[in-house]
Write a protein that holds these residues in place. Structure first.
Motif, PDB file in Angstrom:
ATOM      1  N   UNK A 239       0.844  -1.202   0.000  1.00  0.00           N
ATOM      2  CA  UNK A 239       0.000   0.000   0.000  1.00  0.00           C
ATOM      3  C   UNK A 239       0.874   1.244   0.000  1.00  0.00           C
ATOM      4  N   UNK A 240       1.904   1.231   0.831  1.00  0.00           N
ATOM      5  CA  UNK A 240       2.831   2.353   0.858  1.00  0.00           C
ATOM      6  C   UNK A 240       3.481   2.579  -0.494  1.00  0.00           C
ATOM      7  N   UNK A 241       3.871   1.493  -1.143  1.00  0.00           N
ATOM      8  CA  UNK A 241       4.498   1.583  -2.464  1.00  0.00           C
ATOM      9  C   UNK A 241       3.525   2.168  -3.483  1.00  0.00           C
ATOM     10  N   UNK A 242       2.278   1.694  -3.470  1.00  0.00           N
ATOM     11  CA  UNK A 242       1.271   2.188  -4.421  1.00  0.00           C
ATOM     12  C   UNK A 242       0.993   3.669  -4.200  1.00  0.00           C
ATOM     13  N   UNK A 243       0.823   4.071  -2.942  1.00  0.00           N
ATOM     14  CA  UNK A 243       0.572   5.490  -2.649  1.00  0.00           C
ATOM     15  C   UNK A 243       1.763   6.354  -3.058  1.00  0.00           C
ATOM     16  N   UNK A 244       2.965   5.840  -2.854  1.00  0.00           N
ATOM     17  CA  UNK A 244       4.154   6.595  -3.247  1.00  0.00           C
ATOM     18  C   UNK A 244       4.160   6.847  -4.750  1.00  0.00           C
ATOM     19  N   UNK A 245       3.770   5.824  -5.515  1.00  0.00           N
ATOM     20  CA  UNK A 245       3.719   5.971  -6.975  1.00  0.00           C
ATOM     21  C   UNK A 245       2.603   6.914  -7.416  1.00  0.00           C
ATOM     22  N   UNK A 250       2.210  11.210   2.072  1.00  0.00           N
ATOM     23  CA  UNK A 250       1.781  11.092   3.468  1.00  0.00           C
ATOM     24  C   UNK A 250       1.177   9.719   3.740  1.00  0.00           C
ATOM     25  N   UNK A 251       0.296   9.258   2.838  1.00  0.00           N
ATOM     26  CA  UNK A 251      -0.277   7.924   3.004  1.00  0.00           C
ATOM     27  C   UNK A 251       0.777   6.839   2.800  1.00  0.00           C
ATOM     28  N   UNK A 252       1.719   7.107   1.914  1.00  0.00           N
ATOM     29  CA  UNK A 252       2.796   6.134   1.689  1.00  0.00           C
ATOM     30  C   UNK A 252       3.558   5.888   2.988  1.00  0.00           C
ATOM     31  N   UNK A 253       3.965   6.966   3.650  1.00  0.00           N
ATOM     32  CA  UNK A 253       4.711   6.843   4.906  1.00  0.00           C
ATOM     33  C   UNK A 253       3.838   6.222   5.986  1.00  0.00           C
ATOM     34  N   UNK A 254       2.573   6.610   6.019  1.00  0.00           N
ATOM     35  CA  UNK A 254       1.635   6.092   7.034  1.00  0.00           C
ATOM     36  C   UNK A 254       1.543   4.573   6.980  1.00  0.00           C
ATOM     37  N   UNK A 255       1.361   4.019   5.786  1.00  0.00           N
ATOM     38  CA  UNK A 255       1.182   2.562   5.685  1.00  0.00           C
ATOM     39  C   UNK A 255       2.493   1.804   5.834  1.00  0.00           C
TER      40      UNK A 255
END
Length: 333
Positions: A239-245, A250-255
């Motif tokens: 999930x973090x990887x997907x949000x980062x892309x 913020x969501x990337x770091x959160x997950x």
């Protein structure tokens, strides 16, 4: 005289009782067998085994009794014992495809893969219209990393029984192993639509969507997976990887932080977190994450390279050169 008559009467009664027992015995054995079948259909393997065992002890000449006792034992994960029953049944009747199929399944579970393949090949030779036999051989070929062969078997299994959702799921895994992620997603679509899919199914489809850069689709699937299982670090990391892309840092770091709370030594998660912080512009925090990733995995190229970029952007050119040199030395390509 009376004593002789009494003796004869007792003997005759005994003979009648013994004869009656041998007449009734096969019926009693079959009754136990039938009770075992009902329990086996309900996956009550221990109770089923007990009835099949009684049937075998009353009549050990019936291969089906031995076979079904073996199936119950396999259901109890006692495959090494089950193999004895399957082999005895095959010795009595060597043209039953299901005997060979179940022996092949137990051999696969016991990691006796070559023997299992011979059994499943024989099962299909005896009956080439069994969806289950092709499915089981597909699982075996996948275990042998013969992915093209496994896909061919799953194709046949699905052709024979289009309702076999497990075959779609397994074919999807094999397609992913040959990098056909779109095909894998299509199979997972069918499986997920047709069942109360698990977190694992949504996780894998989400990861496949990441592979084809469908990042929003990946987030959608992985969020469902996280709702079903919030203790799976792989779901949270991806999930973090997907949000980062998607540049939602913020969501990337959160997950990723949630994944790290589950496993503080999850090196790849620190790498993804570092990448998200780098892209966010928080270079010092990114270096701290990359440092942690590298401390856990000294040859983590992406983390070393990312740290080098951060140092360059912070004008620590000497430090960046050191990192880039490490990358070159570790990977000549």
């Amino acid at each position: 005289m009376k004593s002789n008559k009494l003796t004869y009467a007792v003997i005759i009664a005994g003979v009648v009782l013994v004869a009656g027992y041998f007449i009734v015995k096969p019926k009693l054995a079959h009754n136990n067998y039938n009770k075992g079948l009902v329990l086996l259909d309900s996956a009550k393997y221990q109770e089923a085994y007990e009835y099949f065992d009684k049937a075998v002890k009353m009549n050990s000449k019936k291969p089906d009794y031995l076979f079904k006792r073996g199936v119950a034992l396999a259901g109890l994960n006692k495959d090494s014992i089950a193999l004895l029953d399957f082999s005895k049944a095959i010795a009595m009747d060597s043209v039953r495809f299901d005997y060979f199929m179940y022996r092949g399944i137990s051999n696969r579970k016991l990691k006796q893969l070559d023997v299992a393949l011979a059994d499943l090949d024989r099962s299909i030779q005896l009956n080439d219209s069994s969806s289950k036999a092709y499915y089981e051989r597909g699982l075996l070929n996948a275990a042998l990393m013969n992915y093209d062969a496994s896909i061919s078997d799953y194709n046949k299994s699905i052709e024979l029984d289009g309702t076999n959702l497990e075959a779609f799921y397994s074919r999807g895994e094999s397609l992913a192993n040959v990098s056909d992620f779109k095909g894998a997603i299509a199979d997972y679509d069918k499986m997920i639509e047709g069942s109360n899919a698990t977190a694992e199914a949504y996780k894998k489809r989400g990861i496949f969507k990441l592979k084809i850069q469908d990042y929003q689709g990946a987030v959608s699937d992985l969020l469902v997976a996280a709702e079903k299982d919030n203790a799976d670090k792989e779901i949270l990391y991806n999930l973090g990887d997907a949000y980062s892309n998607l540049k939602d840092f913020n969501n990337a770091v959160k997950f990723v932080d949630k994944a790290l709370a589950i496993d503080p030594k999850y090196d790849i998660a620190y790498g993804i977190k570092g990448g998200a912080l780098l892209r966010k512009g928080d270079f010092k925090a990114a270096i701290a994450s990359f440092d942690k990733a590298i401390s856990l995995k000294p040859d983590y190229l992406k983390a070393i390279y990312g740290r080098g970029i951060c140092k360059a952007l912070l004008k620590d050119y000497k430090g960046s050169i050191v990192d880039f040199t490490k990358v070159i030395n570790l990977d000549k390509n």
